[in-house]
Design an enzyme around this catalytic site. Sequence first.
Site, PDB file in Angstrom:
ATOM      1  N   SER A  36      -3.828  -0.732   1.877  1.00 59.78           N
ATOM      2  CA  SER A  36      -3.734  -1.480   0.632  1.00 59.78           C
ATOM      3  C   SER A  36      -4.641  -2.701   0.719  1.00 59.78           C
ATOM      4  O   SER A  36      -5.160  -3.033   1.777  1.00 59.78           O
ATOM      5  CB  SER A  36      -2.295  -1.905   0.336  1.00 59.78           C
ATOM      6  N   SER A  95      -3.164   3.371  -1.336  1.00 61.93           N
ATOM      7  CA  SER A  95      -3.694   2.025  -1.162  1.00 61.93           C
ATOM      8  C   SER A  95      -3.523   1.210  -2.435  1.00 61.93           C
ATOM      9  O   SER A  95      -4.309   1.321  -3.372  1.00 61.93           O
ATOM     10  CB  SER A  95      -5.179   2.099  -0.791  1.00 61.93           C
ATOM     11  N   GLU A 117      -4.215  -1.549  -4.646  1.00 64.16           N
ATOM     12  CA  GLU A 117      -5.334  -2.488  -4.683  1.00 64.16           C
ATOM     13  C   GLU A 117      -5.293  -3.265  -5.993  1.00 64.16           C
ATOM     14  O   GLU A 117      -5.426  -2.690  -7.072  1.00 64.16           O
ATOM     15  CB  GLU A 117      -6.652  -1.724  -4.478  1.00 64.16           C
TER      16      GLU A 117
END
Lengths: 347, 347, 347, 347
Positions: D236, D274, D276
Amino acid sequence: MVVRQRARDHGIAFGELPVGAHNAITDVPDITVGSVALCARDGEHAVRTGVTVVVPRPGSLLTAEVPAACHVINGHGKPAGLAQVHELGVIETPIAMTSTLSVGDAFRGLVLDALRRDPAVRSVNPVVLECNDGLLNDSPSLPVTAEDVLAAIDEARSGPVAEGNAGAGMGMSSFGWKSGIGSASRVVRYANREGTIGTLVLSNFGYPRDLMIRGCDVGMHLPSPATPDRPGSAGSFVAVVATDLPLDSRQLGRLARRVQSGIARVGGYVGNTSGEFVVALSVTSSSPAHDADGLDVVFHAVVDTTEEAIVNSMFCATAVTGVNGTTVPELPIGPVLTLLRERGVLA
Amino acid sequence: MVVRQRARDHGIAFGELPVGAHNAITDVPDITVGSVALCARDGEHAVRTGVTVVVPRPGSLLTAEVPAACHVINGHGKPAGLAQVHELGVIETPIAMTSTLSVGDAFRGLVLDALRRDPAVRSVNPVVLECNDGLLNDSPSLPVTAEDVLAAIDEARSGPVAEGNAGAGMGMSSFGWKSGIGSASRVVRYANREGTIGTLVLSNFGYPRDLMIRGCDVGMHLPSPATPDRPGSAGSFVAVVATDLPLDSRQLGRLARRVQSGIARVGGYVGNTSGEFVVALSVTSSSPAHDADGLDVVFHAVVDTTEEAIVNSMFCATAVTGVNGTTVPELPIGPVLTLLRERGVLA
Amino acid sequence: MVVRQRARDHGIAFGELPVGAHNAITDVPDITVGSVALCARDGEHAVRTGVTVVVPRPGSLLTAEVPAACHVINGHGKPAGLAQVHELGVIETPIAMTSTLSVGDAFRGLVLDALRRDPAVRSVNPVVLECNDGLLNDSPSLPVTAEDVLAAIDEARSGPVAEGNAGAGMGMSSFGWKSGIGSASRVVRYANREGTIGTLVLSNFGYPRDLMIRGCDVGMHLPSPATPDRPGSAGSFVAVVATDLPLDSRQLGRLARRVQSGIARVGGYVGNTSGEFVVALSVTSSSPAHDADGLDVVFHAVVDTTEEAIVNSMFCATAVTGVNGTTVPELPIGPVLTLLRERGVLA
Amino acid sequence: MVVRQRARDHGIAFGELPVGAHNAITDVPDITVGSVALCARDGEHAVRTGVTVVVPRPGSLLTAEVPAACHVINGHGKPAGLAQVHELGVIETPIAMTSTLSVGDAFRGLVLDALRRDPAVRSVNPVVLECNDGLLNDSPSLPVTAEDVLAAIDEARSGPVAEGNAGAGMGMSSFGWKSGIGSASRVVRYANREGTIGTLVLSNFGYPRDLMIRGCDVGMHLPSPATPDRPGSAGSFVAVVATDLPLDSRQLGRLARRVQSGIARVGGYVGNTSGEFVVALSVTSSSPAHDADGLDVVFHAVVDTTEEAIVNSMFCATAVTGVNGTTVPELPIGPVLTLLRERGVLA
């Protein structure tokens, strides 16, 4: 037209995934691509433009749903059809790419295409993407016609895709060099099945110094293609990502959002005036696989095909002289290869 | 054409806020509205359509920014230009409204308008909104031309707005009754200044039983206008909200999102196929006022004008016979007023 | 606590669709609702708040996907978890509703709930919705604890839902009257199967004069509940829409977006400071049905249940005295019914 | 803690723009950064986590608007506060970064911070970003407290920013190597004034083979840091972009959307899991400059600072041993520099 070789023909690889048979969006089953390039007159009213269509499936798309999604990287552009794709998660027409000012005519062409397939149609959602070819093309003369769109659909086929100056690519340039249409594909495994990811781009963006190929800052080393009348500009960029993996609209949106990463890999910063749009679609409308980390290989494929397709759009394009004699040179491939060898990127 | 009276002329009020001079979007300074109605032939190829344009300001909008925002209530529609409005927060052309299949021609018309103002234009973002008039109009014949758009712009003016069957309203119907263009305005105070909120709608949505006027379930009491060939459908709806308050794009988006509440007040449920879109704009590009609770009166004005404009679009429309003799009747105002009086809503 | 009757017990109907067994979100199979109300002390530090949870399915949601979507009507609020619901289209925890300043503690409670089900959890996406009960509740003392959330989950059950002052509803008010939790359900047919739409709201919005019940402008006729220390405010509103129809995340988002229309039907204008959020979910994760006009009945059910749930949240609430002796009165049902009868809405 | 040098101290440059005094987000006037690292115990319950805060301006942010925007690159994460930032275009609290499961406690900390500044606060929108440090940190023990957030705010200062393992960076890793906090800045000219763009990242993403530094495929040449218990994962990433240019929320959103391009430049593909997220803010609330191509230099600055900040987050981090003895090694800078020299990227 001089045929130039694609990046991979020069030994340049992008990522570690295997490519499809033609390394093109047409490696995805059912997908065909057609193009009509318009090149007429010189001087003030030079026509250097065209139409490229991606046809997801033969026949009317109104009667057989094609899951799709769209993504706006930078909304400084004039696409048609995205709102309905977002709401319903399907596309109803081929995707047409053309010159900015000609979106209306392309819209009309897609309407006529739907009507010739089914005269009872009273509503259809044409998807049109555009880049601005006004540097080389007398775009205000609106040279693209609805009939050009129909012709591009009629000549769409599978197999190798015409790149560079083909179709809508005729008047486009990137990083100061002639560019246009490019494509690439990858074969991946996801959700216990093999599938293909194919990307086709219409590339028309980037400042000369920013160009990067396989990590090498090519744009800093080549003699600048910019001239006072062509200082380089932010441009625009559109892409179609296609797959035969059973992904639904939400998942396809996730693929579409990875295209920006591929643009970055060739040095694109997504400029202020660069309208950058992506449509992603699946030719398989069966049940979606659940999101899982296995999806990461699909995302890699999207980024890698985007990067390679952009490079192909430049490697395959040849110099064009257009409006008022303005010439956009072709990317000098020799010096690029030399630099890549010096950098140890190319054997 | 029989001139019918607007709702307020019958004594029906919507909310507590004062109305502008003409109770129309043209009460917002600089705003003009133009329309071209096309009515030709009978039978299979009857043309019952048109174009309505809202012109935010005289002259080219490319050289003087008009803050704007858009909102998608239900994306089952084919608007053009929304992505760039969303990204940049401005509009560059008049807003054209027309028939679904004719969006491409309207796009071309707005391009030509920009070019006749400035031949150097190489990029412009036409904003086109549409509803589907295929019930009455032979829309597949694509009767709307780019020149119709130019004509509508040329005849745009301030003062009273033609409602009902005017312009793009020619072929539209709502809740089973003839509808089309409607407008309304309110005068409010926000951020220590007086301003006007004006709304113009192209109304083409709603099932017969759902119609509600001033809270009265009119649709449940009128004899149904539906017939086997016109069972009623979800339809579509587009609106332009304009103001002279100094609001920026983000704030205008907040106004646009309140339009759904106005639709609900006439009984609209936002049907599956009902493409519902809003563009909001300010003719004042000075510094935005900060959001504060005082903004609530502006929101009230948006909801109230939307409600009233929709009702006006029906009160002012007259019956139209179109494709294959299909007739959409006009709303019988007498019985509506009787019901409102019985319910104590009208004196 | 005086038990007050729901709207339907007084003969008030909302729309034409049949209701579920309990006319509550718990009519959707598997759905349970739990609540913990906190009522302690008087004066400056009076606690009048609580937690309400909607539990989509028994057991951990991390191991069995629950399709979901969210929608922001007006983003002036502090929800947790919406970004991941939007990206992945599933929820991983029960949905907790509580006081604005206590969202962090509710987040912690949902994390602890996931960990007690599976200590190996290292990532989970708690979904927390909130309204501001600071008018009656000493919210800065942060009286809600993570343990309250666990207790609400533990006592969640099917069957009738506690409305009005229950759980998170303890400190809420709407249109100047005491409100809180409300629920309603409808049984519909879509895609060749019968399904239930159930809605639960936490209602805390609206100016006194705006209140509308079944189209009647009740707020204009009741004596105003507003006092100088409680002038009324825009408030906030959150809702959970649940169904057992096989709808995917994209489709559930479409349901969520119809909630605004239900709010409008009770007179809500979506005020500047009114954080209004919706989560929609399906307990059925099988293949989605395709969008079709048949979906319109589902949309009707969403609007009707929202409207009825809000009215229930007021009909079932009783007056509460909270911080510094501030009292929010209960809606006087007698005068409301009288007006509805005068208007011919109620027999 | 061994102090390691930043990338630029080794002679590595990123782009052509000049850097600010400290090459950090704190080069933007008013911006301060504070961090609290928690490092306690070994074995099963090892604590390796912390809090980092970016404070846009001294004093309460509720009384002095800070224009802001947010962007979701990949929504597989648990941020708090983004919906209101999106709606209103301002932030009301410092931005806290911490461990995934501790977002609730950080939310509570930001509420307490607002209350200690003004006990009359009844509503505040805490902005919390997170990455998952569960590989090294016993995150289920919820070691981060609200008081840690207050302490981080109290110790926030201008000048050099602690990078690598500092604050929330304590338990993070990227491309298989230890990472954490990183920062960088650029000085640009836009709209006739000089301004600073500063970026701070919490970096926790990337598969080992994907790591790219200044275009060199470092990850393909270093011995893999992955082990059977640490195969590498998508991770992340969160970032704060700050400026003193007078940009409004819409424009700041455009800046935020360029961060993805910076991630791509270090080889990030934005993995499935992830999360983001980006928050962009301006410390200058005066009238926004209009969008123009001059904005491109600002976009370049965002991409370049993102790239450099991520590399700094790895160059400055040192190996950490955490839960159950799991060790994440530090990036071996020597071999990286050697490769960069071989490739001709570094002198």
